[in-house]
Design a protein around this motif. Structure first.
Motif, PDB file in Angstrom:
ATOM      1  N   SER A   1     -32.316  22.788 -20.646  1.00 41.57           N
ATOM      2  CA  SER A   1     -31.522  23.104 -19.459  1.00 41.57           C
ATOM      3  C   SER A   1     -32.181  22.530 -18.219  1.00 41.57           C
ATOM      4  O   SER A   1     -33.389  22.267 -18.200  1.00 41.57           O
ATOM      5  CB  SER A   1     -31.372  24.620 -19.309  1.00 41.57           C
ATOM      6  OG  SER A   1     -32.636  25.230 -19.089  1.00 41.57           O
TER       7      SER A   1
ATOM      8  N   THR B   1     -22.863  19.993 -24.249  1.00 41.57           N
ATOM      9  CA  THR B   1     -23.288  20.502 -22.943  1.00 41.57           C
ATOM     10  C   THR B   1     -22.319  21.564 -22.424  1.00 41.57           C
ATOM     11  O   THR B   1     -21.166  21.651 -22.853  1.00 41.57           O
ATOM     12  CB  THR B   1     -23.365  19.363 -21.910  1.00 41.57           C
ATOM     13  OG1 THR B   1     -22.068  18.763 -21.785  1.00 41.57           O
ATOM     14  CG2 THR B   1     -24.377  18.313 -22.324  1.00 41.57           C
TER      15      THR B   1
ATOM     16  N   ALA C   1     -27.257  23.444 -16.068  1.00 36.98           N
ATOM     17  CA  ALA C   1     -26.485  22.831 -17.144  1.00 36.98           C
ATOM     18  C   ALA C   1     -27.314  22.897 -18.417  1.00 36.98           C
ATOM     19  O   ALA C   1     -28.552  22.788 -18.378  1.00 36.98           O
ATOM     20  CB  ALA C   1     -26.146  21.383 -16.818  1.00 36.98           C
TER      21      ALA C   1
ATOM     22  N   GLN D   1     -30.358  17.927 -14.443  1.00 37.66           N
ATOM     23  CA  GLN D   1     -29.575  18.429 -15.560  1.00 37.66           C
ATOM     24  C   GLN D   1     -29.640  17.490 -16.756  1.00 37.66           C
ATOM     25  O   GLN D   1     -29.684  16.271 -16.592  1.00 37.66           O
ATOM     26  CB  GLN D   1     -28.127  18.630 -15.119  1.00 37.66           C
ATOM     27  CG  GLN D   1     -27.983  19.675 -14.010  1.00 37.66           C
ATOM     28  CD  GLN D   1     -26.580  19.757 -13.452  1.00 37.66           C
ATOM     29  OE1 GLN D   1     -25.862  18.761 -13.415  1.00 37.66           O
ATOM     30  NE2 GLN D   1     -26.183  20.932 -13.010  1.00 37.66           N
TER      31      GLN D   1
ATOM     32  N   ARG E   1     -21.705  23.867 -18.436  1.00 37.84           N
ATOM     33  CA  ARG E   1     -22.156  24.136 -17.073  1.00 37.84           C
ATOM     34  C   ARG E   1     -21.672  25.495 -16.565  1.00 37.84           C
ATOM     35  O   ARG E   1     -21.839  25.808 -15.390  1.00 37.84           O
ATOM     36  CB  ARG E   1     -21.688  23.024 -16.127  1.00 37.84           C
ATOM     37  CG  ARG E   1     -22.487  21.737 -16.287  1.00 37.84           C
ATOM     38  CD  ARG E   1     -21.933  20.597 -15.470  1.00 37.84           C
ATOM     39  NE  ARG E   1     -22.867  19.488 -15.387  1.00 37.84           N
ATOM     40  CZ  ARG E   1     -23.101  18.628 -16.368  1.00 37.84           C
ATOM     41  NH1 ARG E   1     -22.456  18.763 -17.515  1.00 37.84           N
ATOM     42  NH2 ARG E   1     -23.977  17.641 -16.222  1.00 37.84           N
TER      43      ARG E   1
END
Length: 508
Positions: free
Chosen positions: A293, A335, A243, A299, A337
């Motif tokens: 990251s 963010t 992430a 995360q 993912r």
């Protein structure tokens, strides 16, 4: 088998091409096709901005992007003068060995050497895309039709003859919103600059001699091909569970007075999970773009206080956290993912249709930490150009040749990314094999040598920057420098100069 020229006969012999996706990969490919086809249309779902602005379909643009020297050379080859235009608008063209402060996955700080043949473009993704877009569309020969969704391919298992446009809700266009690695955005209700497009067949179909999918990670080509009666493509996923969180800062004023402030990079170690890393990239406008990251169990968060705490205490060195402690935040953290390594092996499909090719992240998307996506897109466009020039756009089998040629730069970047990420827990169905572990051990030695020996670093950067394939690491000179070459004493802290430390407000 259909006559390859039969569709062209309906348009007075004019050769046409459609690129689906206004991504960097799509636009660079369109620039190649524009000098080899009479009409080239880029069909894009979103609205493309006129300048370096945020695009809805490219959320990953908010994170750090680097263009390694292999990509710099390819971009300049495709669009002469583009590097100068980028630097004129504030991008940095840095000397990798001198202007990159980096801690290796194996723990060593790389020394900064002055003798380098490797450069890197550093700027925001918005600026990079805007300059590339202006360069391609400004050269002529390319029509942009944005605000237009694609629902599927037209043709059969032997030949693709166009695209089917979406006529309303419920049709999946494969735009990849929110999750693509290099897909573009769009700009208008089918309008946009130079609207028009390919040969129409009613409102819902555009015909072309060549269709190229450049829609990014969420490409619908696997489904589109099965709808034409072709087999399912083999796909491999290596997902380290990374992430990302990014935030933009106003750089301390004294740092902008220096000739150049270095990129600062603390790399994660895949053998020490959770892997946590970070990079600080000076970008246009006197700003720092900071991306951190972490893999599963480590995360980062989008909470502002947690972002800075992560940078200071979560990485294997606190240097990035210390630097941003003296910088003014301009944005909240964001963010993402969507970071898995995903490759579709189109080059191995037994039966490939004429008139169709796939490029960019639609073929393979990589963990963004390696910074290879844009470079691969540019090198893939050159591969397309070489195939068309060698065989001609109308030659039987040219689409399959394009797919196989694109697989070469894709494979080089894929091997580098997967060779690291496969070591993270649950990243792949099977752990690395014995030979893969042996190769990784050798690469670790090459990294250790490169951190203290400029000649070893030259060879390492040849590979990491995608200038040469990974076999370069096993050339006689590289073997010598890796296994026996002289080395300087390892550094114990980030090699920032006294002036750089003072400008950033750090203790000397």
């Amino acid at each position: 088998m259909p006559d390859p020229t039969s569709d062209r006969a309906t348009s007075a012999g004019r050769r046409t091409a459609i690129v689906v996706g206004g991504s960097t990969a799509g636009l660079l490919t369109a620039s190649v096709l524009a000098t080899r086809f009479d009409e080239v249309t880029v069909v894009e779902a979103d609205r493309l901005p006129e300048g370096p602005e945020r695009r809805r379909g490219l959320p990953q643009a908010r994170h750090a992007h680097l263009v390694w020297s292999g990509g710099v050379a390819a971009l300049e080859d495709l669009l002469p003068g583009v590097t100068g235009e980028l630097t004129a608008q504030g991008a940095g063209l840095i000397d990798v060995m001198k202007d990159l402060v980096s801690k290796a996955p194996t723990g060593q700080w790389f020394r900064r050497f002055t003798d380098s043949r490797h450069s890197m473009i550093v700027c925001s993704r918005d600026l990079l895309d805007a300059v590339v877009r202006a360069a391609v569309l400004g050269r002529g020969g390319v029509t942009l039709r944005d605000g237009t969704r694609v629902a599927g391919l037209v043709g059969d298992r032997d030949r693709v003859t166009g695209i089917r446009l979406s006529t309303g809700a419920g049709e999946d266009d494969g735009r990849g919103e929110g999750d693509g690695g290099d897909e573009g955005a769009g700009r208008g209700e089918g309008a946009g600059r130079n609207m028009g497009a390919g040969r129409g067949e009613g409102a819902g179909v555009l015909r072309a001699d060549l269709v190229v999918d450049a829609t990014g990670r969420a490409s619908q080509t696997p489904r589109w091909l099965t709808e034409l009666g072709l087999p399912q493509v083999v796909e491999r996923v290596v997902d380290a569970g990374v992430a990302y969180a990014s935030r933009v800062y106003e750089a301390p004023p004294a740092t902008t007075a220096l000739p150049r402030y270095p990129v600062v990079n603390v790399q994660a170690d895949p053998r020490d999970a959770p892997g946590r890393g970070g990079v600080l990239v000076p970008i246009e406008g006197g700003r720092w773009l900071v991306t951190v990251s972490g893999t599963r169990g480590g995360q980062p968060s989008a909470a502002p206080a947690e972002f800075e705490h992560f940078a200071l205490t979560g990485l294997r060195d606190p240097i990035i956290g210390r630097l941003i402690a003296n910088a003014k935040p301009l944005t909240d953290p964001v963010t993402t993912r969507s970071t898995a390594n995903r490759r579709r092996y189109y080059e191995n499909v037994r039966s490939w249709p004429e008139g169709f090719a796939v490029v960019g992240d639609a073929v393979a998307g990589y963990n963004p930490v390696y910074g290879h996506g844009i470079s691969v897109a540019a090198q893939s466009a050159i591969a397309v150009r070489e195939v068309l020039d060698r065989h001609g756009p109308d030659a039987p089998g040219v689409a399959r040749r394009i797919q196989r040629a694109v697989a070469r730069p894709v494979g080089n970047a894929w091997n580098l990314a997967v060779g690291q990420d496969a070591y993270y827990p649950e990243a792949a169905p099977e752990p690395p094999k014995a030979v893969e572990r042996l190769l990784t051990a050798y690469v670790d030695k090459a990294v250790a040598a490169g951190s203290a020996n400029p000649r070893a670093l030259h060879g390492l950067l040849d590979v990491m920057s995608l200038m040469t394939p990974p076999t370069r690491l096993f050339a006689p000179d590289m073997l010598w420098h890796t296994l026996f070459g002289p080395r300087r004493t390892p550094l114990t802290e980030a090699p920032l100069s006294a002036a750089e430390r003072e400008a950033a407000g750090l203790e000397s």
